[in-house]
Design an enzyme around this catalytic site. Sequence first.
Site, mmCIF file in Angstrom:
data_model
loop_
_atom_site.group_PDB
_atom_site.id
_atom_site.type_symbol
_atom_site.label_atom_id
_atom_site.label_comp_id
_atom_site.label_asym_id
_atom_site.label_seq_id
_atom_site.Cartn_x
_atom_site.Cartn_y
_atom_site.Cartn_z
ATOM 1 N N HIS A 69 0.811 -1.224 0.000
ATOM 2 C CA HIS A 69 0.000 0.000 0.000
ATOM 3 C C HIS A 69 0.839 1.266 0.000
ATOM 4 C CE1 HIS A 69 -2.379 -3.027 2.436
ATOM 5 N NE2 HIS A 69 -3.190 -2.788 1.425
ATOM 6 N N HIS A 71 0.949 4.763 1.728
ATOM 7 C CA HIS A 71 0.432 5.314 2.977
ATOM 8 C C HIS A 71 0.518 6.830 2.961
ATOM 9 C CE1 HIS A 71 -0.234 1.688 5.622
ATOM 10 N NE2 HIS A 71 0.243 1.163 4.510
ATOM 11 N N HIS A 87 -3.577 4.268 5.115
ATOM 12 C CA HIS A 87 -3.537 4.205 3.658
ATOM 13 C C HIS A 87 -3.814 5.573 3.050
ATOM 14 C CE1 HIS A 87 -4.635 -0.364 3.514
ATOM 15 N NE2 HIS A 87 -3.550 -0.117 4.205
ATOM 16 N N HIS A 95 -11.691 0.856 1.860
ATOM 17 C CA HIS A 95 -10.605 -0.038 1.478
ATOM 18 C C HIS A 95 -11.168 -1.124 0.574
ATOM 19 C CE1 HIS A 95 -6.980 -2.388 1.704
ATOM 20 N NE2 HIS A 95 -7.689 -3.439 2.029
ATOM 21 N N HIS A 104 -9.158 2.619 -1.799
ATOM 22 C CA HIS A 104 -8.241 3.721 -1.520
ATOM 23 C C HIS A 104 -7.299 3.884 -2.710
ATOM 24 C CE1 HIS A 104 -8.391 2.449 3.020
ATOM 25 N NE2 HIS A 104 -9.460 3.154 2.687
ATOM 26 N N ASP A 107 -4.421 1.538 -2.251
ATOM 27 C CA ASP A 107 -4.607 0.086 -2.278
ATOM 28 C C ASP A 107 -4.014 -0.477 -3.571
ATOM 29 O OD1 ASP A 107 -5.993 0.144 0.122
ATOM 30 O OD2 ASP A 107 -7.964 0.147 -0.818
ATOM 31 N N HIS A 145 3.456 -5.314 3.755
ATOM 32 C CA HIS A 145 2.930 -5.941 4.966
ATOM 33 C C HIS A 145 3.283 -7.428 5.030
ATOM 34 C CE1 HIS A 145 0.349 -2.562 6.289
ATOM 35 N NE2 HIS A 145 0.273 -2.307 4.996
ATOM 36 N N ARG A 162 4.014 -4.196 9.440
ATOM 37 C CA ARG A 162 4.713 -3.591 8.315
ATOM 38 C C ARG A 162 6.144 -4.117 8.263
ATOM 39 N NH1 ARG A 162 1.878 2.417 8.756
ATOM 40 N NH2 ARG A 162 -0.201 1.535 9.071
#
Length: 171
Positions: A69, A71, A87, A95, A104, A107, A145, A162
Site C-alpha cells: 500500500h 500510505h 492508507h 478499502h 483507496h 490500495d 505488509h 509492516r
Amino acid sequence: MKSRLTLLASALVLTACASMTSGPRAVAQLQSTTGNTATGTVSFTKSGDKVVVKGEVRGLKPNAEHGFHVHEKGDCSSGDGLSAGGHFNPDGKPHGNHSDMAHHAGDLPSLKADASGVAKFSFETTSIAVGSGPSDVTGRGLIVHRDPDDYKTQPTGNAGPRLACAVIARG
C-alpha cells in the site's frame, strides 16, 4: 539526401512519441522495519493517463502473498513503519481490491513472493499520479505488509505488521 531526411524525420517522430508516453517518475527504496528483512526498489512512472509501477522486493516469506500500500505520510522514522500513517485515501473511499471501482488510491495489488522470497512485479494503475494532483504519491509512504490483504477489513485489509517502509521520492 532523401534517406538522411527520412532518418531524421523518423528520429524526430520516435523522440516525440517517447516524450508523450513517459512522464514524471518517482522511486521508493524500501528498507526493512525493525526485526524484518524485506528490502527493495519500486518505481512509479507516468505513462499517458496511467502510472506504471515496477519493482522487486526481497526478504519476504517464500511462496506467500503480502499486502502492498501507499500510505499517507512519507515518514519511516518509527522503526515499525507506523509513522507512515494509514492508507493514502484522498477521495475518502472504502478499502478494497485495487481492481474494484471503490478502493483507496493507496490500495495496490498484493505482492506474491516466489520460493526464494522475492516478489517481482509490474502493473499499470489509474488510481495514483506522479508529479501533480490530489492522488500524487510523491512524498508519501510505501509499505509492504507481512500478511495478504483480505480486501474487506476496514480500513486496512488486515494485512498485518509492516515489513518494509519507504518514502516515495521524485526520481
